[in-house]
Design a protein around this motif. Structure first.
Motif, PDB file in Angstrom:
ATOM      1  N   ALA A  13       0.839  -1.198   0.000  1.00  0.00           N
ATOM      2  CA  ALA A  13       0.000   0.000   0.000  1.00  0.00           C
ATOM      3  C   ALA A  13       0.875   1.250   0.000  1.00  0.00           C
ATOM      4  O   ALA A  13       1.889   1.310   0.700  1.00  0.00           O
ATOM      5  CB  ALA A  13      -0.922   0.006   1.213  1.00  0.00           C
ATOM      6  N   GLY A  14       0.477   2.206  -0.817  1.00  0.00           N
ATOM      7  CA  GLY A  14       1.258   3.422  -0.964  1.00  0.00           C
ATOM      8  C   GLY A  14       2.249   3.372  -2.106  1.00  0.00           C
ATOM      9  O   GLY A  14       2.826   4.403  -2.482  1.00  0.00           O
ATOM     10  N   MET A  81      -0.095   4.091 -11.822  1.00  0.00           N
ATOM     11  CA  MET A  81      -0.885   3.964 -10.599  1.00  0.00           C
ATOM     12  C   MET A  81      -0.010   4.307  -9.406  1.00  0.00           C
ATOM     13  O   MET A  81       0.977   3.607  -9.135  1.00  0.00           O
ATOM     14  CB  MET A  81      -1.441   2.546 -10.478  1.00  0.00           C
ATOM     15  CG  MET A  81      -2.242   2.090 -11.684  1.00  0.00           C
ATOM     16  SD  MET A  81      -3.023   0.480 -11.477  1.00  0.00           S
ATOM     17  CE  MET A  81      -1.575  -0.566 -11.389  1.00  0.00           C
ATOM     18  N   ASN A  82      -0.355   5.369  -8.723  1.00  0.00           N
ATOM     19  CA  ASN A  82       0.374   5.815  -7.537  1.00  0.00           C
ATOM     20  C   ASN A  82      -0.514   5.715  -6.312  1.00  0.00           C
ATOM     21  O   ASN A  82      -1.737   5.625  -6.424  1.00  0.00           O
ATOM     22  CB  ASN A  82       0.853   7.246  -7.716  1.00  0.00           C
ATOM     23  CG  ASN A  82       1.811   7.407  -8.877  1.00  0.00           C
ATOM     24  OD1 ASN A  82       2.564   6.490  -9.217  1.00  0.00           O
ATOM     25  ND2 ASN A  82       1.787   8.570  -9.505  1.00  0.00           N
ATOM     26  N   SER A  83       0.100   5.777  -5.136  1.00  0.00           N
ATOM     27  CA  SER A  83      -0.641   5.735  -3.875  1.00  0.00           C
ATOM     28  C   SER A  83      -1.643   4.586  -3.864  1.00  0.00           C
ATOM     29  O   SER A  83      -2.816   4.764  -3.503  1.00  0.00           O
ATOM     30  CB  SER A  83      -1.364   7.071  -3.651  1.00  0.00           C
ATOM     31  OG  SER A  83      -0.431   8.135  -3.639  1.00  0.00           O
ATOM     32  N   LEU A  84      -1.179   3.417  -4.242  1.00  0.00           N
ATOM     33  CA  LEU A  84      -2.069   2.268  -4.358  1.00  0.00           C
ATOM     34  C   LEU A  84      -2.628   1.853  -3.005  1.00  0.00           C
ATOM     35  O   LEU A  84      -1.952   1.976  -1.963  1.00  0.00           O
ATOM     36  CB  LEU A  84      -1.332   1.103  -5.006  1.00  0.00           C
ATOM     37  CG  LEU A  84      -1.188   1.217  -6.523  1.00  0.00           C
ATOM     38  CD1 LEU A  84      -0.079   0.330  -7.043  1.00  0.00           C
ATOM     39  CD2 LEU A  84      -2.506   0.883  -7.211  1.00  0.00           C
ATOM     40  N   LYS A  85      -3.869   1.380  -3.037  1.00  0.00           N
ATOM     41  CA  LYS A  85      -4.577   0.954  -1.835  1.00  0.00           C
ATOM     42  C   LYS A  85      -4.970  -0.518  -1.979  1.00  0.00           C
ATOM     43  O   LYS A  85      -5.120  -1.003  -3.113  1.00  0.00           O
ATOM     44  CB  LYS A  85      -5.841   1.797  -1.657  1.00  0.00           C
ATOM     45  CG  LYS A  85      -5.597   3.292  -1.609  1.00  0.00           C
ATOM     46  CD  LYS A  85      -6.932   4.044  -1.554  1.00  0.00           C
ATOM     47  CE  LYS A  85      -6.725   5.547  -1.516  1.00  0.00           C
ATOM     48  NZ  LYS A  85      -8.031   6.274  -1.458  1.00  0.00           N
ATOM     49  N   PRO A  86      -5.184  -1.202  -0.882  1.00  0.00           N
ATOM     50  CA  PRO A  86      -5.609  -2.606  -0.982  1.00  0.00           C
ATOM     51  C   PRO A  86      -6.875  -2.775  -1.825  1.00  0.00           C
ATOM     52  O   PRO A  86      -7.018  -3.786  -2.522  1.00  0.00           O
ATOM     53  CB  PRO A  86      -5.853  -2.994   0.482  1.00  0.00           C
ATOM     54  CG  PRO A  86      -4.899  -2.137   1.244  1.00  0.00           C
ATOM     55  CD  PRO A  86      -4.892  -0.826   0.512  1.00  0.00           C
ATOM     56  N   GLU A  87      -7.749  -1.793  -1.799  1.00  0.00           N
ATOM     57  CA  GLU A  87      -8.978  -1.895  -2.589  1.00  0.00           C
ATOM     58  C   GLU A  87      -8.748  -1.742  -4.083  1.00  0.00           C
ATOM     59  O   GLU A  87      -9.676  -1.920  -4.878  1.00  0.00           O
ATOM     60  CB  GLU A  87     -10.022  -0.869  -2.116  1.00  0.00           C
ATOM     61  CG  GLU A  87      -9.517   0.540  -2.003  1.00  0.00           C
ATOM     62  CD  GLU A  87      -9.098   0.898  -0.590  1.00  0.00           C
ATOM     63  OE1 GLU A  87      -8.409   0.077   0.070  1.00  0.00           O
ATOM     64  OE2 GLU A  87      -9.438   2.015  -0.147  1.00  0.00           O
ATOM     65  N   ASP A  88      -7.533  -1.432  -4.482  1.00  0.00           N
ATOM     66  CA  ASP A  88      -7.199  -1.405  -5.909  1.00  0.00           C
ATOM     67  C   ASP A  88      -6.860  -2.806  -6.433  1.00  0.00           C
ATOM     68  O   ASP A  88      -6.664  -2.984  -7.638  1.00  0.00           O
ATOM     69  CB  ASP A  88      -5.996  -0.489  -6.165  1.00  0.00           C
ATOM     70  CG  ASP A  88      -6.302   0.971  -5.886  1.00  0.00           C
ATOM     71  OD1 ASP A  88      -5.439   1.650  -5.299  1.00  0.00           O
ATOM     72  OD2 ASP A  88      -7.406   1.429  -6.244  1.00  0.00           O
ATOM     73  N   GLY A 107      -5.814  -9.299 -19.456  1.00  0.00           N
ATOM     74  CA  GLY A 107      -5.830  -8.969 -18.042  1.00  0.00           C
ATOM     75  C   GLY A 107      -4.478  -9.176 -17.378  1.00  0.00           C
ATOM     76  O   GLY A 107      -3.714 -10.090 -17.732  1.00  0.00           O
ATOM     77  N   THR A 108      -4.197  -8.322 -16.407  1.00  0.00           N
ATOM     78  CA  THR A 108      -2.980  -8.437 -15.626  1.00  0.00           C
ATOM     79  C   THR A 108      -3.339  -8.205 -14.154  1.00  0.00           C
ATOM     80  O   THR A 108      -4.084  -7.292 -13.831  1.00  0.00           O
ATOM     81  CB  THR A 108      -1.898  -7.456 -16.123  1.00  0.00           C
ATOM     82  OG1 THR A 108      -0.690  -7.655 -15.393  1.00  0.00           O
ATOM     83  CG2 THR A 108      -2.327  -6.000 -15.998  1.00  0.00           C
ATOM     84  N   GLN A 109      -2.828  -9.059 -13.286  1.00  0.00           N
ATOM     85  CA  GLN A 109      -3.205  -9.018 -11.873  1.00  0.00           C
ATOM     86  C   GLN A 109      -2.423  -7.924 -11.141  1.00  0.00           C
ATOM     87  O   GLN A 109      -1.190  -7.849 -11.247  1.00  0.00           O
ATOM     88  CB  GLN A 109      -2.923 -10.371 -11.205  1.00  0.00           C
ATOM     89  CG  GLN A 109      -3.202 -10.405  -9.715  1.00  0.00           C
ATOM     90  CD  GLN A 109      -4.678 -10.342  -9.390  1.00  0.00           C
ATOM     91  OE1 GLN A 109      -5.489 -11.025 -10.001  1.00  0.00           O
ATOM     92  NE2 GLN A 109      -5.041  -9.499  -8.414  1.00  0.00           N
ATOM     93  N   VAL A 110      -3.151  -7.134 -10.389  1.00  0.00           N
ATOM     94  CA  VAL A 110      -2.547  -6.145  -9.488  1.00  0.00           C
ATOM     95  C   VAL A 110      -2.995  -6.490  -8.077  1.00  0.00           C
ATOM     96  O   VAL A 110      -4.193  -6.581  -7.807  1.00  0.00           O
ATOM     97  CB  VAL A 110      -2.976  -4.716  -9.855  1.00  0.00           C
ATOM     98  CG1 VAL A 110      -2.511  -3.735  -8.778  1.00  0.00           C
ATOM     99  CG2 VAL A 110      -2.427  -4.330 -11.223  1.00  0.00           C
ATOM    100  N   THR A 111      -2.031  -6.699  -7.194  1.00  0.00           N
ATOM    101  CA  THR A 111      -2.329  -7.024  -5.809  1.00  0.00           C
ATOM    102  C   THR A 111      -1.628  -6.020  -4.904  1.00  0.00           C
ATOM    103  O   THR A 111      -0.407  -5.847  -5.002  1.00  0.00           O
ATOM    104  CB  THR A 111      -1.878  -8.450  -5.455  1.00  0.00           C
ATOM    105  OG1 THR A 111      -2.519  -9.388  -6.335  1.00  0.00           O
ATOM    106  CG2 THR A 111      -2.241  -8.797  -4.019  1.00  0.00           C
ATOM    107  N   VAL A 112      -2.400  -5.377  -4.049  1.00  0.00           N
ATOM    108  CA  VAL A 112      -1.863  -4.373  -3.141  1.00  0.00           C
ATOM    109  C   VAL A 112      -2.032  -4.893  -1.714  1.00  0.00           C
ATOM    110  O   VAL A 112      -3.153  -5.111  -1.256  1.00  0.00           O
ATOM    111  CB  VAL A 112      -2.572  -3.021  -3.306  1.00  0.00           C
ATOM    112  CG1 VAL A 112      -1.907  -1.972  -2.421  1.00  0.00           C
ATOM    113  CG2 VAL A 112      -2.553  -2.587  -4.765  1.00  0.00           C
ATOM    114  N   SER A 113      -0.922  -5.074  -1.042  1.00  0.00           N
ATOM    115  CA  SER A 113      -0.950  -5.592   0.325  1.00  0.00           C
ATOM    116  C   SER A 113      -0.986  -4.436   1.323  1.00  0.00           C
ATOM    117  O   SER A 113      -0.432  -3.367   1.083  1.00  0.00           O
ATOM    118  CB  SER A 113       0.270  -6.465   0.588  1.00  0.00           C
ATOM    119  OG  SER A 113       1.454  -5.707   0.471  1.00  0.00           O
TER     120      SER A 113
END
Length: 114
Positions: A13-14, A81-88, A107-113
Motif C-alpha cells: 500500500a502506498g 498507478m500511484n498511492s495504491l490501496k488494498p482496494e485497488d 488482463g494483468t493481476q494487481v495485488t496491493v498488500s
C-alpha cells in the motif's frame, strides 16, 4: 488484432505500478483506449479511458492517483498507478476500439498488500 497487457504485480500500500497495453495486428483506425478492473466476485468497472485526441476520463475512486496516457505511434496505452490501496487489488484489463470494434486484452493481476 491483439491487446497485450503487462506490468501488474504485488506491491505494498502506498506504492506504484505502471501498466502497459500494446495493440498489434491489422489496425485501420485506433480509437479510444482504456483500463477496466475486476475484483473477485465483483463486476468489471471502468478505471480510466483516453480518446485518440488525449481526452481522459477517470473513475472517482482513482482520480488524482492514477494517470492514463497513450502513444499513438506505438499503439500503446499506459496506466500509472500511484498511492495504491488494498482496494485497488483486481485484474486489470485494457480495452481499445479498433476500427469501431471493442477489443480486450487478457488482463494483468494487481495485488496491493496492506
Amino acid at each position: 488484432v491483439q491487446l497485450q497487457a503487462s506490468g501488474g504485480g504485488l506491491v505494498q500500500a502506498g506504492g506504484s505500478l505502471r501498466l502497459f497495453c500494446a495493440v498489434s495486428g491489422s489496425i485501420f483506425m485506433l480509437g479510444s483506449m482504456g483500463w477496466y478492473r475486476q475484483a473477485p466476485g465483483k463486476q468489471r468497472d471502468l478505471v480510466a479511458t483516453i480518446t485518440g485526441g488525449g481526452i481522459t476520463n477517470y473513475a472517482d475512486s482513482v482520480l488524482g492517483r492514477f494517470t492514463i496516457s497513450r502513444d499513438n505511434a506505438k499503439k500503446t496505452v499506459y496506466l500509472q498507478m500511484n498511492s495504491l490501496k488494498p482496494e485497488d487489488t483486481a485484474v486489470y484489463y485494457c480495452n481499445a476500439y479498433v476500427s469501431g470494434a471493442a477489443r480486450w486484452g487478457q488482463g494483468t493481476q494487481v495485488t496491493v498488500s496492506s
